[in-house]
Write an enzyme that holds these catalytic residues in place. Structure first.
Site, PDB file in Angstrom:
ATOM      1  N   SER A 119       0.800  -1.215   0.000  1.00 11.04           N
ATOM      2  CA  SER A 119       0.000   0.000   0.000  1.00 11.04           C
ATOM      3  C   SER A 119       0.835   1.268   0.000  1.00 11.04           C
ATOM      4  CB  SER A 119      -0.957   0.010   1.186  1.00 11.04           C
ATOM      5  OG  SER A 119      -1.921  -0.992   1.036  1.00 11.04           O
TER       6      SER A 119
ATOM      7  N   HIS B  88       1.333   4.441   4.400  1.00  8.24           N
ATOM      8  CA  HIS B  88       0.528   5.169   3.410  1.00  8.24           C
ATOM      9  C   HIS B  88       1.074   6.576   3.222  1.00  8.24           C
ATOM     10  CE1 HIS B  88      -3.338   2.582   4.240  1.00  8.24           C
ATOM     11  NE2 HIS B  88      -2.303   1.869   3.870  1.00  8.24           N
TER      12      HIS B  88
END
Length: 326
Positions: free
Chosen positions: A182, A234
């Site tokens: 991610s 992230h």
């Protein structure tokens, strides 16, 4: 265990037509044919990630290990069956297997000098659901970007963004095992935003494209404040990809040559604008400074939370329904 996921999207509406004028007249520049590359890197990454997950499950071998959390899920898969749902609800291996395969863990990176985990963790996934969400997101945005900018630039953004997410995660999460692509996916999303900004004049529906990307970013970062989601990966991946987009994804803009005795088609040329060079220099300097400071702090064993006492709220916000210390 910290897991990551990202649901990302794309934007459209890029126009190559540019209006130029001089001497009281103007004309619309012909739409230029944009070179498109064949996308092969993204499919390779997807296949590699699936293969690594199969390897995780082979090493995990749930039936051969007693588990107090219950029985293995999908036992008909034999050694490829999943850990009990109470232990891993995303249908995958145990945390110890992920750690063995190269998951990100601060103690092993810093004290045991296993810096390679900053890269290997990008290729690991907690479970089938985690893998499916990330790979669908990669296909959705990665193929478009690779077709437009080629595998070299998109590959650099993907890997460096994943690495940047791992560095920030290690600095601010010291007691978790973290895996997932991610951070790299958020890097691609960040590069989409900076590509839109630096190539602003060639977009025909700029406001819609900008709002679309900002909405997707906000939703995904909001998901990141839930427990067991590594939002620092992230954020680190997004920041890295955002800066890399200015460096690698700038396009030449249309300009006026200033001679009115030429035909309209010869009076148009493509060139980089001054603001694009400014973005390029500033972004490159910030990238170098960020990686240098981050890596020095990490391998000196510094705790990022000592320098940012509120940063933990970016990763998890405690509520009456969950505790961030669980």
């Amino acid at each position: 265990m910290a897991t990551v996921d990202a649901e990302t999207g794309g934007v459209g509406g890029k126009g190559r037509g540019g209006r130029v004028g001089g001497g009281g007249a103007y004309y619309e520049a012909e739409e230029l044919e944009e070179r498109r590359w064949r996308s092969w890197l993204v499919p390779v990454i997807v296949v590699a990630s699936v293969a690594v997950f199969v390897g995780e499950m082979y090493v995990n071998n749930c039936p051969d290990h007693f588990n107090s959390a219950g029985s293995c899920v999908a036992r008909f898969l034999h050694r490829f069956s999943f850990q009990p749902l109470r232990e891993n609800p995303l249908l995958g291996p145990s945390a110890s297997t992920l750690e063995k395969m190269g998951a990100l863990e601060w103690n092993k990176v810093v004290n045991q000098h296993q810096g390679w985990r900053l890269i290997t963790c990008i290729w690991l996934h907690v479970g089938v659901i985690h893998l499916l969400v990330n790979m669908l997101s990669l296909i959705f945005i990665g193929i478009r970007l690779e077709q437009q900018f080629g595998f070299v630039r998109i590959g650099i953004i993907y890997l460096l963004s994943g690495f940047g997410g791992s560095v920030l995660s290690s600095l601010l999460l010291r007691n978790s095992v973290s895996v997932g692509a991610s951070g790299a996916l958020f890097g691609l999303l960040g590069s989409m935003l900076s590509e839109l900004i630096t190539n602003w004049s060639i977009y025909s529906n700029r406001a819609a494209a900008l709002l679309s990307i900002l909405f997707i970013i906000a939703i995904n970062l909001a998901i990141g404040i839930l427990p067991h989601v590594d939002n620092f990966a992230h954020i680190g991946g997004f920041a890295t990809g955002f800066l890399l987009g200015f460096v690698l994804l700038a396009r030449p803009q249309f300009g006026w040559m200033g001679r009115h005795d030429l035909t309209p088609s010869s009076q148009v040329r493509s060139k980089y604008k001054a603001y694009q060079y400014v973005f390029w220099v500033v972004a490159l300097l910030l990238l170098i400074a960020g990686f240098t400071v981050g890596l020095v702090m990490l391998f000196k064993g510094k705790n990022g939370n000592d320098h940012c006492h509120w940063c933990h709220y970016l990763n998890c916000v405690p509520t009456s329904s969950w505790s961030c210390d669980t």
